[in-house]
Design an enzyme around this catalytic site. Structure first.
Site, PDB file in Angstrom:
ATOM      1  N   GLY A 171     -22.206  -2.591 -33.542  1.00 15.69           N
ATOM      2  CA  GLY A 171     -22.908  -3.414 -34.521  1.00 15.69           C
ATOM      3  C   GLY A 171     -22.035  -4.479 -35.148  1.00 15.69           C
ATOM      4  CG  LEU A 174     -30.361  -2.961 -26.407  1.00 18.01           C
ATOM      5  CD1 LEU A 174     -31.341  -3.184 -25.264  1.00 18.01           C
ATOM      6  CD2 LEU A 174     -29.063  -3.709 -26.135  1.00 18.01           C
ATOM      7  CD  GLN A 175     -31.447  -1.177 -35.374  1.00 16.96           C
ATOM      8  OE1 GLN A 175     -30.296  -1.046 -34.950  1.00 16.96           O
ATOM      9  NE2 GLN A 175     -31.821  -0.736 -36.572  1.00 16.96           N
ATOM     10  NE  ARG A 176     -26.621  -0.103 -34.620  1.00 14.00           N
ATOM     11  CZ  ARG A 176     -27.254   0.672 -33.755  1.00 14.00           C
ATOM     12  NH1 ARG A 176     -28.507   0.440 -33.450  1.00 14.00           N
ATOM     13  NH2 ARG A 176     -26.638   1.681 -33.175  1.00 14.00           N
ATOM     14  CE  LYS A 191     -22.297   0.429 -27.157  1.00 16.76           C
ATOM     15  NZ  LYS A 191     -22.258   0.965 -28.524  1.00 16.76           N
ATOM     16  CG  ASN A 229     -14.700   7.764 -35.617  1.00 18.37           C
ATOM     17  OD1 ASN A 229     -13.541   8.112 -35.824  1.00 18.37           O
ATOM     18  ND2 ASN A 229     -15.041   7.013 -34.583  1.00 18.37           N
ATOM     19  CB  CYS A 242     -24.655   4.580 -38.496  1.00 14.13           C
ATOM     20  SG  CYS A 242     -24.010   3.348 -39.579  1.00 14.13           S
ATOM     21  CB  CYS A 270      -9.569  29.534   1.558  1.00 11.21           C
ATOM     22  SG  CYS A 270     -10.375  31.054   1.042  1.00 11.21           S
TER      23      CYS A 270
END
Ligand SMILES: [Zn+2]
Lengths: 375, 92
Positions: free
Chosen positions: A39, A69-71, A84, A129, A186, A333
């Site tokens: 983001g 993809l929302q942000r 990415k 994080n 988030c 084997c």
């Protein structure tokens, strides 16, 4: 020196005295590392590329998911499933092919952080994080590099510059992370899609200002943004004389442990054995695993499973260094006895995912591929 | 009255209020009044010893109380007390 192409591309910068040719050359010479291409990293990467920051490093190990993809506007629908950093690079190259992009396809750790960060002038922390944020802070303090920081939650953002010369660090603000679970992430708490755009561009602005040496950098000030109220506030941030950044006792530590994240010991494998037909299915499905034949070379010559790698049982201890202890292995084997011993050898050395193929190549010949001779 | 600003992550423990007015002479009194009104906030703000947690900072106007008089920092009518917890989101 700027090329003719650069003069045309950056003309809106060049006609401003605050940037000018000199400033654009500074941007071109600058090396900025963006940690995280989600983001926050998305708008930072796009605008820094557009602005002509000469070298931009990207650190991420994640792949694009539809829910990003929302942000994360640097990635598109066509990029779902791609790494990415690859997707980000493609977008940045399209925006500005003149910038150099260096991809670091790793998770930042105490082991690799200093080596990765050393070559850059400015670090921008867009991670998600607490362990990584403390790690980035501490490495920036040790390397004496400014950390342009931002974080977001739901409708709120925080931004500042840590570890600038004489300025406070992240630990001056927050000496310790919250215990796990007390502050929602988030992923649990959600985030307004537009929020990282606004907050990321505050980061990008501060990166550009640091490079240009222009204006008042956001050092010693914590900027708070509340999207719902559409209000910016500023709090004073002081260097804490008792902080490890001031006492000179800074060193990189185990950040998961520091943040109270207990590594769950991996459960022992429920199944230590696998049948030949299942191994065949794994090969056909192109499962990610390594098949090791622990027989002797001459037996291998008689007949073999095409994807197998020959490491005779007696050679296994000394050739173990070639093998990734985290990978998935299947050993076989002739009948299954020697390979069971081989599995024990690997497990004793810390290999977690080791299976023995029952019945050996004899069973393979009977159940899967009769063209492999029995002997 | 002083105004305490509640940050997003903690609003769920304060009946969704984004700010609460309290009558108090010090920061300590203001936070005590707040956590009496919203007991669920207490464990998020204070540790078992009743000390402010180290990932939560409190400001009177724009100044960190750690550099003032901590809990004993006086608050005047019209002051704004901000509670600012660390948040980590970004790559998500
Ligand atoms: Zn510090």
């Amino acid at each position: 020196m700027l090329t003719q192409e650069e003069v045309s591309r950056y003309s809106r910068h060049l006609i401003m005295p605050e940037v000018g040719v000199e400033g654009q050359e500074k941007l071109k010479a600058a090396k900025v590392l963006l940690i995280g291409t989600g983001g926050l990293g998305a708008p930072v990467a796009m605008y820094l590329a557009a602005a002509g920051v000469g070298t931009i490093g990207l650190v991420d190990f994640d792949v694009v998911d539809v829910s990003n993809l929302q942000r994360q506007v640097i990635h598109g629908t066509k990029d779902i499933g791609k790494k990415k950093i690859d997707s980000a690079e493609e977008t940045m190259r399209d925006i500005n092919p003149l910038v150099k992009i260096i991809k670091h396809d790793v998770a930042l750790t105490s082991e690799n952080a200093l080596d990765i960060m050393r070559d850059y002038d400015i670090i921008a922390d867009g991670t998600d994080n607490f362990p990584t944020r403390f790690l980035i802070n501490d490495a920036c303090v040790l390397l004496n590099k400014p950390n342009v920081y931002a974080s977001i939650f739901r409708f709120e953002g925080q931004a500042t510059i840590f570890a600038a010369e004489g300025g406070p660090c992240y630990r001056c603000l927050y000496p310790e992370p919250p215990p796990p679970g007390l502050v929602p992430s988030c992923a649990e708490g959600g985030v307004l899609g537009i929020l990282p755009g606004v907050v990321g561009l505050i980061q990008a602005t501060e990166v550009v200002k640091l490079i240009l040496g222009a204006g008042e950098p956001l050092i010693g000030r914590l900027l708070l943004y509340d999207a719902l109220a559409m209000r910016f506030r500023e709090l004073k941030l002081r260097k804490n004389p008792e902080c490890v950044c001031a006492t000179g006792e800074m060193k990189l530590i185990d950040y998961d442990h520091f943040c109270g994240i207990v590594k769950q010991p991996e459960p022992p494998p429920l199944v230590n054995e696998i049948g030949p037909k299942e191994v065949k299915a794994m090969i056909d499905e192109r499962k990610d695993f390594i098949l090791i034949d622990v027989r002797e070379p001459h037996e291998f010559q008689i007949g073999r499973i095409p994807t197998s790698n020959l490491i005779p049982l007696g050679d296994l201890p000394k050739r173990m260094a070639e093998l990734d202890p985290n990978a998935q292995y299947v050993l076989h084997c002739k009948m299954g006895g020697r390979s069971a011993k081989g599995c024990d050898v690997l497990r004793a050395a810390g290999f977690k995912r080791v299976l023995n193929m029952t019945g050996g190549i004899t069973a393979w010949s009977e159940q899967v591929d009769p063209s492999v001779p029995k002997y | 009255m002083a105004k305490i600003l509640i940050p997003t992550p903690l609003r769920q423990y304060a009946e969704k209020n984004n700010s609460v007015d309290v009558a108090a002479g010090t920061v300590g009194e203001a936070l005590a009044s707040l956590t009496t009104q919203f007991p669920d906030l207490r464990k998020n703000l204070f540790n078992d010893e009743g000390k402010l947690r180290s990932f939560v900072n409190v400001y009177v106007n724009d100044e960190d109380i750690r550099y003032l008089q901590k809990d004993a920092t006086p608050v005047a009518d019209g002051d704004t007390i901000s509670i600012v917890p660390s948040i980590a989101g970004g790559r998500c």
